[in-house]
Design an enzyme around this catalytic site. Structure first.
Site, mmCIF file in Angstrom:
data_model
loop_
_atom_site.group_PDB
_atom_site.id
_atom_site.type_symbol
_atom_site.label_atom_id
_atom_site.label_comp_id
_atom_site.label_asym_id
_atom_site.label_seq_id
_atom_site.Cartn_x
_atom_site.Cartn_y
_atom_site.Cartn_z
ATOM 1 N N LYS A 283 35.736 15.367 -1.297
ATOM 2 C CA LYS A 283 35.769 16.585 -0.482
ATOM 3 C C LYS A 283 34.980 16.389 0.801
ATOM 4 O O LYS A 283 34.053 15.586 0.832
ATOM 5 C CB LYS A 283 35.117 17.742 -1.261
ATOM 6 C CG LYS A 283 35.932 18.293 -2.411
ATOM 7 C CD LYS A 283 35.183 19.427 -3.086
ATOM 8 C CE LYS A 283 35.970 20.000 -4.250
ATOM 9 N NZ LYS A 283 37.233 20.640 -3.858
ATOM 10 N N ARG A 357 42.698 21.161 -13.737
ATOM 11 C CA ARG A 357 43.909 21.272 -14.552
ATOM 12 C C ARG A 357 43.977 20.164 -15.602
ATOM 13 O O ARG A 357 44.582 20.329 -16.658
ATOM 14 C CB ARG A 357 45.140 21.271 -13.633
ATOM 15 C CG ARG A 357 45.272 20.039 -12.776
ATOM 16 C CD ARG A 357 46.260 20.213 -11.624
ATOM 17 N NE ARG A 357 45.711 21.045 -10.549
ATOM 18 C CZ ARG A 357 46.371 21.366 -9.445
ATOM 19 N NH1 ARG A 357 47.616 20.942 -9.256
ATOM 20 N NH2 ARG A 357 45.802 22.115 -8.532
HETATM 21 N N1 BES Z 1 37.100 23.324 -7.715
HETATM 22 C C1 BES Z 1 38.124 23.171 -6.748
HETATM 23 C C2 BES Z 1 38.679 24.509 -6.243
HETATM 24 C C3 BES Z 1 37.725 25.360 -5.461
HETATM 25 C C4 BES Z 1 37.423 25.059 -4.157
HETATM 26 C C5 BES Z 1 37.196 26.506 -6.022
HETATM 27 C C6 BES Z 1 36.568 25.869 -3.430
HETATM 28 C C7 BES Z 1 36.341 27.320 -5.303
HETATM 29 C C8 BES Z 1 36.030 27.007 -4.004
HETATM 30 C C9 BES Z 1 39.281 22.403 -7.349
HETATM 31 O O1 BES Z 1 38.955 21.418 -8.265
HETATM 32 C C10 BES Z 1 39.986 21.733 -6.226
HETATM 33 O O2 BES Z 1 39.410 20.860 -5.628
HETATM 34 N N2 BES Z 1 41.228 22.150 -5.957
HETATM 35 C C11 BES Z 1 41.984 21.614 -4.889
HETATM 36 C C12 BES Z 1 43.372 21.367 -5.413
HETATM 37 C C13 BES Z 1 44.196 20.501 -4.505
HETATM 38 C C14 BES Z 1 43.647 19.086 -4.482
HETATM 39 C C15 BES Z 1 45.622 20.509 -5.005
HETATM 40 C C16 BES Z 1 41.993 22.614 -3.757
HETATM 41 O O3 BES Z 1 42.008 23.815 -4.005
HETATM 42 O O4 BES Z 1 41.944 22.190 -2.619
HETATM 43 MN MN MN Z 2 38.490 19.593 -7.329
#
Ligand code: BES
Ligand code: MN
Ligand code: ZN
Length: 504
Positions: A283, A357
């Site tokens: 990230k 997931r």
């Molecule tokens: N934990 C994150 C989602 C998240 C991000 C929750 C910010 C709360 C605040 C999750 O694991 C994630 O990284 N999701 C990605 C999915 C994508 C790679 C398809 C996202 O939401 O960008």
């Molecule tokens: Mn994630």
């Protein structure tokens, strides 16, 4: 905090702070008129000056007159048409938060207007008001430090005033239920707010064990060796990039193999990513610190099963919390890895940041295939997309079949929590197609929120609801009714959903 119900009018009782809610325009032909007389007309005077709060959760202080209180706090409930369980609990939370930094030890709350606003339900009103006080008084600053003057007062006593003795018993029952549910939400919040250097998967398992022992729950913690024997490739794949090994926490209320009054066994499954760096698909640095909150779903189901056990001892329910750290260590999973899930499906790992997931999928199929779950609800900070779509006040849902969503919706309405259901558009599965595996873990970016739901759907056959708290799990800024940090969202809904199984 001592919580009492008294069948008395404000002028027949005494204390430090008197909280007077009103829903809609203040009606001086109700007991509010008599209260106003006791204040020497101060409430009417506020109204005349246009100083009476009218916007929902707005507050104003009034003089006590000849009442035996130091201050009166008026709290607006807003329009009666939209006054519901959520408004009731947040109104109470606004009252206590209005007193941040004040020295107040006892408060009395006039319950009537809230009960009337909720359709003459004194038990529900008492429950929601007590929840509001307990949840509203929660302050995360006190987790690592004792000295917090930014916290609302820790009341020694809260008295709910019911004008008529005929509501006494209902209000007492509701108040006790509210206390247990409110404290449960705060258990979840306290755990979720803790930092990732503190709460590793093992520490989360230790905390779950302490909660299990205190509440008569059975606990099984599946370590990485047993998970490997069980073939939980998705769960292990996420955890393998960290030095802190994964733990699948399994809690059970009730006897092994038992079903509830409706011959069901509900499994509540919570995402327990103690830190989500994104893994190799790392990230950006901006706001990455918030990803200590990625374990909120796990904290919520752990707290919820304890709350259920307190309210209905022995009711058969499961809570599963797959706990991992998603880190880019030398052993980490890599984009393009092909992984075999516990249920036998093969997954093409496109983005290691779509990790929730994966761990949920294995936990859900384990709950169904090995533990006999007949219904599943999962809670997860699964996507950022859900927050962009509906913000931080509404939790996103995917659910199937429709009647199961109906049950979740009914539980949510009582709990005072807002949800919005999104469609599982089956056609989009084609966009998650893989050359090498049954499907990818992400697929093309369009409709990525729906695809997160579709992915999870592959790992259950029983009725299932997925609550995406990616937007609602924590607040970045305080509101009149809540501090910043973990909100405890979905805890009360899970409790209501489970308790529905206590009566056939
Ligand atoms: N934990 C994150 C989602 C998240 C991000 C929750 C910010 C709360 C605040 C999750 O694991 C994630 O990284 N999701 C990605 C999915 C994508 C790679 C398809 C996202 O939401 O960008
Ligand atoms: Mn994630
Ligand atoms: Zn995540």
């Amino acid at each position: 905090m001592q919580i009492r119900v008294a069948s008395a009018q404000p002028w027949e009782t005494r204390g430090e702070l008197l909280v007077v809610p009103f829903v809609g325009e203040p009606d001086f032909s109700t007991p509010l008129g008599e209260l106003d007389t006791h204040t020497g007309g101060d409430i009417r005077a506020l109204a005349a000056f246009g100083e009476l709060p009218s916007k929902r959760y707005a507050t104003a202080l009034a003089a006590p007159g000849d009442l035996d209180f130091k201050r009166i706090l008026l709290v607006a409930g807003g329009e009666p048409e939209t006054f519901d369980s959520e408004a009731a609990r947040r109104l109470a939370a606004s009252a206590i938060r209005r007193l941040v930094g004040r020295e107040v030890k006892s408060a009395a709350f006039v319950l009537g207007p809230v009960a009337v606003g909720l359709g003459q339900d004194a038990a529900l009103a008492a429950e929601l008001v007590v929840r509001g006080f307990i949840e509203g008084a929660f302050e995360p600053k006190t987790i690592y430090r004792e000295d917090s003057d930014a916290a609302p007062p820790a009341l020694d006593e809260l008295v709910l005033l019911v004008g008529n003795p005929r509501y006494q018993a209902d209000a007492e029952r509701g108040a006790e239920r509210g206390r247990i549910i409110g404290e449960g939400a705060n258990v979840a919040r306290r755990l979720a707010n803790r930092s990732a250097n503190d709460v590793t998967p093992q520490v989360l398992a230790d905390e779950a064990r302490a909660i299990a022992e205190a509440n008569g729950l059975a606990i099984d913690v599946i370590d990485e060796r047993r998970a490997a024997e069980l073939g939980m490739g998705m769960f292990l794949g996420v955890g393998q990039g960290s030095h802190n090994p994964p733990r699948l926490i399994v809690l059970r209320s009730g006897d092994e193999g038992a079903k509830d009054a409706r011959n069901r066994l509900l499994a509540m499954v919570g995402k327990g990513v103690c830190f989500d760096s994104g893994g190799i698909s790392i990230k950006p640095a901006d706001r990455m610190e918030e990803m200590k909150m990625d374990k909120t779903g796990a904290c919520t189901v752990i707290a919820a099963i304890a709350t259920v056990a307190k309210l209905s001892p022995g009711l058969p329910v499961l809570a599963l919390a797959p706990a991992v750290e998603n880190m880019p260590g030398g052993g980490a999973s890599k984009p393009g890895d092909i992984i075999k899930a516990f249920n036998g499906k093969w997954v093409d790992l496109i983005n290691t940041d779509a990790e929730g997931r994966l761990i949920l999928g294995d936990a859900m199929s384990y709950a169904e295939q090995r533990l006999g779950a007949t219904h599943i609800v999962d809670v997860a900070t699964l996507t950022g997309a859900v927050g962009r779509a509906i913000g931080n006040l509404v939790t996103g849902v995917f659910a199937t079949p429709d009647p199961w969503w109906g049950e979740v919706e009914a539980a949510a309405a009582r709990a005072g929590e807002r949800y919005h259901r999104f469609p599982l558009v089956q056609d989009y599965m084609a966009e998650m197609e893989s050359w090498y595996a049954d499907f990818q873990n992400t697929g093309t970016p369009d409709g990525s929120l729906v695809k997160s739901g579709l992915f999870l759907e592959q790992f259950r056959t029983v009725p299932w609801a997925h609550l995406d708290i990616g937007g609602t799990a924590y607040f970045r800024k305080a509101t009149p009714y809540a501090t910043r940090g973990a909100t405890g969202v979905t805890h009360a809904t899970l409790v209501e959903l489970a308790l529905a199984g206590a009566q056939a």
